[in-house]
Design a protein around this motif. Sequence first.
Motif, short mmCIF file in Angstrom:
data_model
loop_
_atom_site.label_atom_id
_atom_site.label_comp_id
_atom_site.label_asym_id
_atom_site.label_seq_id
_atom_site.Cartn_x
_atom_site.Cartn_y
_atom_site.Cartn_z
N UNK A 10 0.84 -1.20 0.00
CA UNK A 10 0.00 0.00 0.00
C UNK A 10 0.88 1.25 0.00
N UNK A 11 1.90 1.28 0.84
CA UNK A 11 2.80 2.44 0.88
C UNK A 11 3.46 2.66 -0.47
N UNK A 12 3.88 1.58 -1.10
CA UNK A 12 4.51 1.68 -2.42
C UNK A 12 3.52 2.22 -3.46
N UNK A 13 2.29 1.73 -3.42
CA UNK A 13 1.27 2.18 -4.36
C UNK A 13 0.94 3.66 -4.13
N UNK A 65 -0.13 13.33 -1.39
CA UNK A 65 0.92 13.48 -0.39
C UNK A 65 0.37 13.29 1.02
N UNK A 66 -0.82 13.82 1.28
CA UNK A 66 -1.46 13.63 2.59
C UNK A 66 -1.70 12.15 2.87
N UNK A 67 -2.21 11.42 1.88
CA UNK A 67 -2.45 9.98 2.05
C UNK A 67 -1.16 9.24 2.35
N UNK A 68 -0.12 9.52 1.58
CA UNK A 68 1.16 8.83 1.75
C UNK A 68 1.77 9.15 3.11
N UNK A 69 1.73 10.43 3.51
CA UNK A 69 2.28 10.81 4.81
C UNK A 69 1.50 10.19 5.96
N UNK A 70 0.19 10.13 5.82
CA UNK A 70 -0.64 9.55 6.87
C UNK A 70 -0.31 8.07 7.06
N UNK A 71 -0.11 7.34 5.98
CA UNK A 71 0.23 5.92 6.09
C UNK A 71 1.60 5.72 6.71
N UNK A 72 2.49 6.66 6.54
CA UNK A 72 3.84 6.51 7.09
C UNK A 72 3.94 6.91 8.55
N UNK A 73 2.88 7.49 9.12
CA UNK A 73 2.90 7.89 10.53
C UNK A 73 2.20 6.90 11.45
N UNK A 74 1.49 5.94 10.92
CA UNK A 74 0.62 5.08 11.72
C UNK A 74 1.40 3.93 12.34
N UNK A 75 1.04 3.60 13.58
CA UNK A 75 1.59 2.42 14.26
C UNK A 75 0.69 1.23 13.93
N UNK A 76 1.14 0.39 13.02
CA UNK A 76 0.32 -0.74 12.57
C UNK A 76 0.50 -1.98 13.42
N UNK A 77 1.30 -1.91 14.47
CA UNK A 77 1.57 -3.08 15.30
C UNK A 77 0.54 -3.26 16.42
N UNK A 78 -0.44 -2.39 16.50
CA UNK A 78 -1.45 -2.51 17.54
C UNK A 78 -2.29 -3.77 17.33
N UNK A 111 -9.37 5.50 0.42
CA UNK A 111 -10.45 4.56 0.20
C UNK A 111 -10.65 4.30 -1.29
N UNK A 112 -10.93 3.07 -1.62
CA UNK A 112 -11.12 2.69 -3.02
C UNK A 112 -9.89 2.08 -3.65
N UNK A 113 -8.74 2.29 -3.03
CA UNK A 113 -7.51 1.69 -3.56
C UNK A 113 -7.56 0.19 -3.34
N UNK A 114 -7.10 -0.57 -4.32
CA UNK A 114 -6.96 -2.01 -4.12
C UNK A 114 -5.56 -2.42 -4.54
N UNK A 115 -4.99 -3.33 -3.76
CA UNK A 115 -3.64 -3.81 -4.03
C UNK A 115 -3.68 -5.33 -4.11
N UNK A 116 -2.74 -5.86 -4.85
CA UNK A 116 -2.67 -7.30 -5.04
C UNK A 116 -1.51 -7.86 -4.25
N UNK A 117 -1.78 -8.93 -3.50
CA UNK A 117 -0.74 -9.63 -2.74
C UNK A 117 -0.87 -11.10 -3.08
N UNK A 118 0.04 -11.59 -3.89
CA UNK A 118 -0.09 -12.95 -4.40
C UNK A 118 -1.30 -13.02 -5.30
N UNK A 119 -2.20 -13.94 -5.00
CA UNK A 119 -3.43 -14.07 -5.79
C UNK A 119 -4.61 -13.36 -5.14
#
Length: 161
Positions: A10-13, A65-78, A111-119
Amino acid sequence: MKKSDVLQIVKSELKNRLDTAKWAANQAHEAATSKESIAENKYDTFGLEASYLAHGQSQRVIECEDDWLQFNKVDFDLVYQQVAVWCLVQLVAIDDESVSERYFLISSCAGGLKVELGSALVYLVTPSSLVGQKLMGKSVGDEVSLMQSGQEVLFELAVVE
């Protein structure tokens, strides 16, 4: 499916979206400020239209830029017991083998973005979207009905990460 893998994709996209938006904004700015954009008569609106486009592209850069920065600030380990923002959710169809499992990342942006991971496809949904509203607050084992190809399909929440 690992949440960390999904987040990297997602961050890459989002970074690719930002780079594309910057390129488009630069192209629109060059078109708006070139000598060819100078009006030859009062009916020639190419320059005006190009400036509107440049402004719109600049706004798009800010949003990306706002979307990308927001994703880079979040603690996803919760760890989550219920579906909340930044959860990765897996849904498994009940009584319908023809429908594959679904993956959703609840996000406050993009919202609305879709990413592919494997199949598998992972859909980003916001809490205010129809799917997001149905998922928020649910727990593993809860049932959710979603429209799939014009038919209502019942899913069970299998994983909340």
